[in-house]
Design a protein around this motif. Structure first.
Motif, PDB file in Angstrom:
ATOM      1  N   LEU A 447       0.827  -1.201   0.000  1.00 22.60           N
ATOM      2  CA  LEU A 447       0.000   0.000   0.000  1.00 22.60           C
ATOM      3  C   LEU A 447       0.864   1.255   0.000  1.00 22.60           C
ATOM      4  CD1 LEU A 447      -2.782  -1.070   2.534  1.00 22.60           C
ATOM      5  CD2 LEU A 447      -3.034  -0.792   0.058  1.00 22.60           C
ATOM      6  N   LYS A 448       1.956   1.225   0.735  1.00 23.24           N
ATOM      7  CA  LYS A 448       2.864   2.375   0.751  1.00 23.24           C
ATOM      8  C   LYS A 448       3.444   2.609  -0.644  1.00 23.24           C
ATOM      9  CE  LYS A 448       7.018   4.257   2.954  1.00 23.24           C
ATOM     10  NZ  LYS A 448       7.802   4.372   1.706  1.00 23.24           N
ATOM     11  N   SER A 449       3.765   1.544  -1.331  1.00 25.42           N
ATOM     12  CA  SER A 449       4.283   1.687  -2.694  1.00 25.42           C
ATOM     13  C   SER A 449       3.249   2.360  -3.596  1.00 25.42           C
ATOM     14  CB  SER A 449       4.662   0.315  -3.245  1.00 25.42           C
ATOM     15  OG  SER A 449       5.144   0.416  -4.575  1.00 25.42           O
ATOM     16  N   GLU A 450       1.968   1.973  -3.444  1.00 24.65           N
ATOM     17  CA  GLU A 450       0.892   2.621  -4.206  1.00 24.65           C
ATOM     18  C   GLU A 450       0.764   4.087  -3.813  1.00 24.65           C
ATOM     19  OE1 GLU A 450      -2.755   0.102  -5.451  1.00 24.65           O
ATOM     20  OE2 GLU A 450      -2.286  -0.512  -3.400  1.00 24.65           O
ATOM     21  N   MET A 451       0.860   4.365  -2.498  1.00 23.47           N
ATOM     22  CA  MET A 451       0.788   5.740  -2.018  1.00 23.47           C
ATOM     23  C   MET A 451       1.910   6.586  -2.617  1.00 23.47           C
ATOM     24  SD  MET A 451       1.202   7.217   1.882  1.00 23.47           S
ATOM     25  CE  MET A 451      -0.310   6.548   2.554  1.00 23.47           C
ATOM     26  N   ASP A 452       3.134   6.036  -2.586  1.00 29.57           N
ATOM     27  CA  ASP A 452       4.276   6.758  -3.137  1.00 29.57           C
ATOM     28  C   ASP A 452       4.064   7.069  -4.615  1.00 29.57           C
ATOM     29  OD1 ASP A 452       5.503   6.566  -0.683  1.00 29.57           O
ATOM     30  OD2 ASP A 452       6.789   4.878  -1.243  1.00 29.57           O
ATOM     31  N   SER A 453       3.577   6.096  -5.348  1.00 29.03           N
ATOM     32  CA  SER A 453       3.377   6.267  -6.782  1.00 29.03           C
ATOM     33  C   SER A 453       2.332   7.341  -7.063  1.00 29.03           C
ATOM     34  CB  SER A 453       2.955   4.935  -7.405  1.00 29.03           C
ATOM     35  OG  SER A 453       2.711   5.082  -8.785  1.00 29.03           O
ATOM     36  N   MET A 454       1.219   7.305  -6.333  1.00 25.59           N
ATOM     37  CA  MET A 454       0.171   8.302  -6.548  1.00 25.59           C
ATOM     38  C   MET A 454       0.634   9.684  -6.128  1.00 25.59           C
ATOM     39  SD  MET A 454      -3.430   6.376  -5.718  1.00 25.59           S
ATOM     40  CE  MET A 454      -4.334   7.672  -6.560  1.00 25.59           C
ATOM     41  N   TYR A 455       1.337   9.757  -4.997  1.00 29.56           N
ATOM     42  CA  TYR A 455       1.854  11.056  -4.550  1.00 29.56           C
ATOM     43  C   TYR A 455       2.780  11.659  -5.605  1.00 29.56           C
ATOM     44  CZ  TYR A 455       4.862  14.378  -2.133  1.00 29.56           C
ATOM     45  OH  TYR A 455       5.585  15.494  -1.800  1.00 29.56           O
ATOM     46  N   ARG A 456       3.743  10.866  -6.101  1.00 31.81           N
ATOM     47  CA  ARG A 456       4.696  11.391  -7.079  1.00 31.81           C
ATOM     48  C   ARG A 456       3.988  11.849  -8.347  1.00 31.81           C
ATOM     49  NH1 ARG A 456       8.024   7.018  -5.165  1.00 31.81           N
ATOM     50  NH2 ARG A 456       7.227   5.690  -6.849  1.00 31.81           N
ATOM     51  N   GLU A 457       2.998  11.080  -8.780  1.00 31.85           N
ATOM     52  CA  GLU A 457       2.266  11.456  -9.994  1.00 31.85           C
ATOM     53  C   GLU A 457       1.480  12.745  -9.789  1.00 31.85           C
ATOM     54  OE1 GLU A 457      -1.467   9.931 -12.781  1.00 31.85           O
ATOM     55  OE2 GLU A 457      -0.560   8.552 -11.333  1.00 31.85           O
ATOM     56  N   LEU A 458       0.771  12.838  -8.681  1.00 28.14           N
ATOM     57  CA  LEU A 458      -0.120  13.977  -8.466  1.00 28.14           C
ATOM     58  C   LEU A 458       0.639  15.262  -8.158  1.00 28.14           C
ATOM     59  CD1 LEU A 458      -2.959  12.191  -6.459  1.00 28.14           C
ATOM     60  CD2 LEU A 458      -3.018  12.939  -8.849  1.00 28.14           C
ATOM     61  N   ILE A 459       1.720  15.155  -7.374  1.00 26.77           N
ATOM     62  CA  ILE A 459       2.458  16.368  -7.010  1.00 26.77           C
ATOM     63  C   ILE A 459       3.202  16.929  -8.222  1.00 26.77           C
ATOM     64  CG2 ILE A 459       4.669  15.382  -6.294  1.00 26.77           C
ATOM     65  CD1 ILE A 459       2.660  18.059  -4.416  1.00 26.77           C
TER      66      ILE A 459
END
Length: 586
Positions: A447-459
């Motif tokens: 889940l953290k890996s998914e969070m990291d991926s979404m954060y990097r994409e959105l920011i």
């Protein structure tokens, strides 16, 4: 084929095609989208609150399709941008509720623009909170008719027409009708309903989209006396002794706030009754979809159905809200347990109204129509990303990712270990009381890996890297009034005098008259500087005044920062608002 038969057939098929188009047009429902402000999941009788009187809303919920796991953003402007676009808020440029972070990029396609293109009449009544200046106002983003207040709330610093009204800002307000100031009589919720009813009556013979975004029960907690009297003697903390769900400890102020909030919601309830009654009078009920939701959890401590957290929090108390959809012609009222979110509203409305989704845009949501028609349909869960910190997202601080029944919460540092996070199974632990991360570190790491991926994409979104600009000197809005809600600079710009602030702007070449307003008069003997991309206009002030006027300010075409500051005796004072009027457009 003979020369006689061929044109007859062509005419026949043309008539059939036009008939199909007409039938589709006739089948397009009206859409009424109602959203209240800071009304939590527990602020109605339907969700178990024994104190509040919401007769109309409770009946509406019982007759509607209810989504029991519906989520929004922790605060209002991000929720509103996602609602309007079907996209995570950071994609739209919205990252905060003020500090210049509540301006949605004009390139975004809203529900209003989508439906207007399809022939709908569109109207908004209440709170917009996605930009107060061109090109981000409601009228610039697809609404034919708009009656709204500025910034995040009436009585807040950004709403320049109500700020100085203090404790009476919700009564007899000056609002913005199609971008122009207009005085109204009465209580704000009643006014917004009146204007919505007028819009519906005027457009009853054609498809319409009516967005009613009540600013109640947001602070300041002002309500007509007759509604307050309904609650003045209750104890909002009583009656839960046999309830084994978590309940917040309430101070006397919390209890008084709850009384006022409940009174404001009972007023909303009466106005919902007026709205539904008018639909019946106009014989529109059978062709009108009515959607009710709220924008985030409650701001104050009170009953919230046992959930953890409040407004601003990524725990469920901050992001889980009611969603009721009354859709004539669909199966009987029911509860749907599938996870849904604010990003799903635009694609759902698109399918309901037989219109295409905005092209060339990433739509993060998906249509709820299959669930509306059959709650047993296969529904693939997807990750939902939640965050909120002032100005920009802070990695792993008040940040969460939910996928299905599992939710990872970060309340820690950017370099935290996986054991510093919290993991919840919200299916078995809906109140988020048991952190199960120690025995599920592999699941949490995924889940953290998914969070990291979404954060990097959105920011890295274009509208975050290159924030939306307020345009100055455009004929669509002249003069422009820059308010504190949209001011960037130090964190937490509000009503302070000594604070650094600026506006991010696009200036059209011209000669300007600039009016600079301060919260209270500034002392004579100081100097005001107006800076724009290295161009500085300086003026010495010889009298005590709360308004400084600078005429004949020449500016070139530019994109950058507008920084007005008053210097006096070592102080640097930031204005309350700045009005800029291009003179050679007159």
């Amino acid at each position: 084929m003979s020369k006689i038969i061929q044109p007859i057939l062509m005419l026949f098929f043309l008539v059939i095609y036009q008939g199909l188009l007409f039938a589709q047009e006739q089948n397009r429902p009206n859409i009424i989208l109602i959203m209240t402000d800071d009304q939590g999941y527990g602020d109605m009788g339907f969700t178990g609150n024994p104190h509040i009187k919401t007769t109309v809303l409770d009946r509406f919920a019982e007759e509607s399709i209810c989504f029991d796991n519906f989520y929004v953003s922790p605060v209002c402007a991000p929720t509103r941008s996602s609602l309007m676009t079907g996209r995570f808020s950071l994609r739209t440029g919205v990252r905060d509720t003020y500090n210049g972070g509540a301006i949605m990029a004009s390139s975004e396609i809203t529900i209003a623009e989508m439906l207007k293109e399809a022939g709908y009449k569109t109207g908004i009544f209440g709170k917009w909170h996605l930009g107060d200046n061109y090109p981000s106002r409601p009228g610039d983003q697809g609404f034919d008719e708009s009656v709204y207040h500025l910034s995040g709330g009436m009585g807040q610093v950004g709403d320049i027409t109500t700020w100085f009204r203090g404790d009476s800002s919700y009564f007899d307000p000056v609002l913005w009708h199609n971008g122009t100031q207009q005085a109204y009589s009465g209580y704000c919720t009643d006014i917004f309903t009146d204007e919505a009813l007028r819009f519906i009556s005027t457009n009853k013979d054609q498809p319409f989209f009516c967005y009613i975004a009540y600013n109640a029960p947001h602070t300041p907690l002002q309500v007509p006396e007759k509604y307050y009297k309904m609650y003045k003697d209750i104890d909002p903390s009583a009656g839960f002794e046999n309830d084994d769900r978590p309940f917040p400890e309430m101070s006397e102020k919390d209890k008084e706030d709850a009384r006022k909030v409940y009174a404001m919601i009972s007023n909303i309830d009466d106005n919902l009754g007026r709205l539904l009654g008018r639909l019946n009078e106009l014989q529109l009920s059978e062709n009108t979809v009515v959607i009710f939701m709220t924008d985030n959890g409650p701001q104050q401590r009170r009953y919230i159905a046992g959930m953890r957290g409040r407004k601003g929090s990524v725990y469920r108390g901050g992001v889980r809200v009611p969603l009721f959809i009354h859709y004539p012609g669909l199966p009987e009222p029911k509860h749907i347990s599938a996870t849904a979110a604010h990003i799903d509203i635009l694609p759902t409305i698109a399918e309901m109204c037989h219109v295409s989704l905005p092209p060339e845009k990433i739509i993060d949501g998906k249509s709820l129509q299959p669930l509306l028609e059959d709650s047993n349909t296969d529904w693939v869960e997807r990750p939902l990303f939640f965050y909120w910190t002032r100005r920009y997202p802070e990695l792993y601080n008040n940040m969460a990712l939910q996928n299905g029944k599992y939710k990872l919460v970060g309340m820690t540092s950017f370099d935290a270990r996986i054991s510093d996070f919290e993991l919840f199974n919200i299916e078995s632990d809906p109140y988020e009381q048991k952190n199960i991360i120690e025995e599920n570190t592999e699941l949490a790491a995924g889940l953290k890996s998914e969070m990291d991926s979404m954060y990097r994409e959105l920011i890295a979104s274009e509208n975050i890297v290159n924030p939306p600009l307020i345009e100055i000197g455009n004929q669509n809005e002249n003069p422009v009034i820059l308010n504190r809600n949209d001011a960037d600079g130090e964190r937490g710009i509000w009503a302070q005098e000594e604070i650094f602030g600026k506006w991010n702007v696009k200036v059209n070449k011209g000669t300007y008259s600039v009016k600079i307003k301060f919260i209270k008069p500034v002392e004579a003997g100081g100097t005001v500087l107006l800076e724009t991309n290295g161009i500085v206009h300086r003026k010495v002030i010889t009298v005590n005044t709360d308004i400084i006027i600078m005429n004949d300010v020449e500016l070139p075409d530019l994109e950058g920062e507008l920084i007005p500051t008053y210097f006096i005796k070592g102080k640097k004072i930031f204005p309350f608002w700045v009005e800029m009027e291009k003179q050679n457009d007159k």
